[in-house]
Each structure stands twice: as C-alpha cells, then as structure tokens.
Motif scaffolding. Structure first.
Motif, PDB file in Angstrom:
ATOM      1  N   LYS A  59       0.755  -1.183   0.118  1.00 51.16           N
ATOM      2  CA  LYS A  59      -0.085   0.039  -0.104  1.00 51.16           C
ATOM      3  C   LYS A  59       1.042   1.149  -0.084  1.00 51.16           C
ATOM      4  N   LEU A  61       0.522   5.093   1.314  1.00 47.81           N
ATOM      5  CA  LEU A  61      -0.449   6.013   2.160  1.00 47.81           C
ATOM      6  C   LEU A  61       0.142   7.439   2.294  1.00 47.81           C
ATOM      7  N   ASP A  97     -10.039   2.036   7.697  1.00 44.51           N
ATOM      8  CA  ASP A  97      -9.323   0.915   8.291  1.00 44.51           C
ATOM      9  C   ASP A  97      -8.352   1.284   9.147  1.00 44.51           C
ATOM     10  N   LYS A 141     -10.465   6.445   1.249  1.00 46.48           N
ATOM     11  CA  LYS A 141     -10.274   5.318   2.102  1.00 46.48           C
ATOM     12  C   LYS A 141      -9.282   5.759   2.856  1.00 46.48           C
ATOM     13  N   ASN A 143      -6.940   5.480   6.524  1.00 46.06           N
ATOM     14  CA  ASN A 143      -6.048   4.624   7.619  1.00 46.06           C
ATOM     15  C   ASN A 143      -5.687   5.122   8.689  1.00 46.06           C
ATOM     16  N   HIS A 145      -3.659   4.584  12.199  1.00 51.39           N
ATOM     17  CA  HIS A 145      -2.547   3.772  12.764  1.00 51.39           C
ATOM     18  C   HIS A 145      -2.418   4.265  13.951  1.00 51.39           C
ATOM     19  N   ASP A 156      -5.483   6.638   1.966  1.00 55.91           N
ATOM     20  CA  ASP A 156      -4.818   5.305   1.335  1.00 55.91           C
ATOM     21  C   ASP A 156      -4.972   5.487  -0.127  1.00 55.91           C
TER      22      ASP A 156
END
Length: 386
Positions: A59, A61, A97, A141, A143, A145, A156
């Motif tokens: 991926k 990011l 996510d 999308k 992300n 973390h 993303d």
C-alpha cells in the motif's frame, strides 16, 4: 519543493531493504526504512509512479495528520477537528481501516468505527448531510494507525492491496501472494540474465513476477483502479504520462522462463493467468512432475519455488523434501535453487546444506527462503553444497 509530501509504503516483513532500494531507484527522496514500511517524500506524479511500479509495496499511504491520543474522546475530538472538506464531499463515500499497537486501544474495528463517527458527525453538523460508508469503492479510504499514544491519519492512495495486480483470475488451493512472489525473486538476486524455472508453479505467480522483473514491466499496469483515481485532485493526463514513461523503460529478455506442475488443473490455471498478464511470449508452462525431470542443456539455471508446507496440502513431508534434495542433486547441476517454506523441520530432510537462509513471514507463518547451489562438474563437486 512545496508540491512534495510525505508518503509511507507498507510491505511484508523481511522486504524492507528491497522496498527501500526500489524507492531510491524510482527517485524517492528522504527515504527512511521502518518495520514492514518505508517512508519517503515525492509529488503527486511520484505517488502515481509508486503505485504502478513498486513490486514489494502492499500500500501507499499519504499521512495527513498526527496527534497524541490517551483515550477514545481524544481520538474522536482530534478526528472531528480535521478539515475533512479538503478530502471528501458531504455527499461522498468513505471507508476506514485501522491498525493498533497500544495498551489503551486494543480493537482495530472499534477504532475504525469511532473515526468514521467523528467524520460523519462533523459533516452533519457543518453541512446538514453526511457521507455514506462504502467498503468496496469509497471516494476516500482512510487509514488510522495507533502506535502506543501516537495516532497517524492517512489517505490510502492504493485502495485494494497492491498484491492484487489484476492478472490472476484463477488460483489453486495454496496460492502465493504476488508481492511475496516478486520479493522472493528479487531476494534470490535473479536479474534476467539466465534461464529461470519454477518447478512447482501452481497458478503461475512466481513465473509472472519473474518475467515482469526480467523485462522491467511495471507490475500494476493491469489493475482496474487505484484509490487516488477518486480523489478531488485526480489528474488523468499526468497518470497517463507516468504510465507511458514507465513503459518506455521496459527491456528485452533473451532467456527462457519455464514452469512445471504435476497437476493438470494448475497448468491450465497458470496458462490462463500468464495469458491475462500478456507474458506468454516469455513463459513456457509444462505438465511435468519435477521429481521425474532433469535439467536440459548446460546453461546456468536459476530456480525459485514455493513447495507445499503441509498446512493446506496433505503430503508426506519428510519424503517430499528428501525427494526435492535428491532431484536437485541428481538432475540439476549448474543450478541456483531457492525455495520458501514455513515447515522448518522439513528442511532437515532435504539432505543438502543451504548456502543462505533468509527469515520471512508468509501469511502469518514464520518462513525461511533457502538457497542451494548445485555445482557443475564431478559427482563429488555436485554433492558438496556450501
């Protein structure tokens, strides 16, 4: 340059050095290696290029905000305060996510839900309408973390994992991930300057990745979509220019890439996948039991394969790995043979001493990529392996 921004490329454990090298060769700046990731800077065109051309990235990011977080309310408040109108329309769609490494936050799905709530509440409060969730094809999308008490919010840029190249329509019981396959071929040091073989080729993934490496073909040309194509600043002309410049760097290949499998269904699946990838001129697949074959000709052969581990395929492991060793010893002089296994006990039965062992993780299983050098010449020389 003000048009440059930080990005993070995620990868598999053990591939960080490969990804770092790929990024430097592509022209990334401020490259910094982490665990399962490499951060770097570049502009929008470089982001497109990374998604198309990186073989070992899962991926890409684009980080947009970092903050300290002690509890759920911190998380919600900080997300709510962000200027989401810069990335998303009130009528748009989103997906979130999350990954967490924290004693306070232990449930990634809950973190994703809380993030989504903060974003839609912000839109509802400011615009009177809210974006909807679309897990398959969202406009944006996001992300999340969380590492201990630091929270990173990123866009993303890839969408689906970059291992989904787009050429595989048929798979077997235990298919190998495309990023893993590319990484194995790269770790083996194959440079396209010799014949290549995968003697247990399954659905043909290692063969396809090897051919693309040999010809310097960008691995993700066949993908239907990247997430950045739905962003407000999507520049199709720039993307097509990047694609064209990468295609202009492909090179000729003057050796053979050979795949064997003893299963007729695997051979037909591999053949279909290689055709989908438009690589059939470089790859020859045959219905053969590797254990009944021997090398043809004296040319140097480079072999990379993924034998069954016994996890999903029922085999007599001890005998199977002994036969791998016997076949290499008796039939394949002048060969550098590499294979990956997560059955570390089985390696004892190969009957050869590996000249290299590389620690990897394959689908959450501890694995080793091992190298056996089969020498040309006398029987004594052929059996020695150091």
């Amino acid at each position: 340059m003000e048009n440059n921004f930080k990005m993070v490329a995620k990868t598999l454990f053990g591939f960080e050095d490969l990804l770092e090298r790929e990024l430097i060769q592509l022209g990334a700046m401020h490259v910094k290696k982490g665990v399962r990731n490499v951060s770097f800077t570049g502009d929008k065109g470089f982001m497109y290029k990374c998604n198309l051309a990186l073989r070992t990235a899962i991926k890409i990011l684009k980080p947009i905000h970092t903050f300290k977080v002690r509890n759920e309310q911190d998380l919600y408040d900080n997300i709510y305060k962000m200027s989401w109108e810069n990335y998303l329309k009130p009528t748009g769609t989103l997906a979130v996510d999350a990954t967490v490494n924290s004693q306070v936050f232990t449930h990634s799905l809950y973190i994703a839900q809380k993030t989504k709530d903060a974003i839609v509440d912000k839109f509802r409060d400011t615009d009177g309408q809210r974006p909807n969730v679309d897990l398959k094809f969202p406009d944006v999308k996001i992300n999340v973390h969380i590492d201990r008490n630091t929270c990173n919010i990123s866009l993303d840029a890839s969408g689906d994992s970059l291992h989904k190249r787009g050429y595989k329509t048929a798979t077997n019981i235990a298919p190998i991930n495309e990023v893993l396959a590319a990484g194995l071929v790269m770790l083996s040091g194959w440079d396209g300057q010799s014949d290549f073989m995968d003697p247990m080729c399954g659905s043909g993934t290692i063969l396809a990745e090897a051919a693309m490496i040999a010809c310097n073909i960008p691995p993700n040309l066949m993908r239907k979509e990247f997430a950045f194509e739905r962003w407000a600043d999507w520049d199709v002309d720039l993307f097509e220019k990047i694609e064209e410049s990468l295609l202009n760097k492909t090179r000729d290949f003057h050796h053979k890439i050979i795949g064997y499998d003893k299963s007729p269904s695997a051979v037909s699946k591999a053949t279909a996948n290689i055709k989908n990838a438009h690589l059939e001129e470089f790859i020859h697949i045959q219905h053969e039991d590797f254990f009944k074959t021997q090398k043809s000709g004296d040319a140097k052969l480079h072999m990379v394969f993924n034998p069954p581990y016994g996890e999903r395929l029922d085999i007599d492991m001890e005998n199977f790995y002994k036969t791998i060793g016997d076949t290499l010893k008796q039939g394949y002089p002048g060969t550098d043979a590499w294979f990956i296994t997560s059955n570390l006990d089985a390696l004892k039965h190969v009957g050869l001493r590996p000249s290299r062992k590389i620690h990897l993780v394959n689908a959450k299983l501890e694995a080793r990529l091992v190298k056996y050098v089969m020498y040309e010449g006398s029987k004594k020389g052929k059996y020695m392996n150091n």
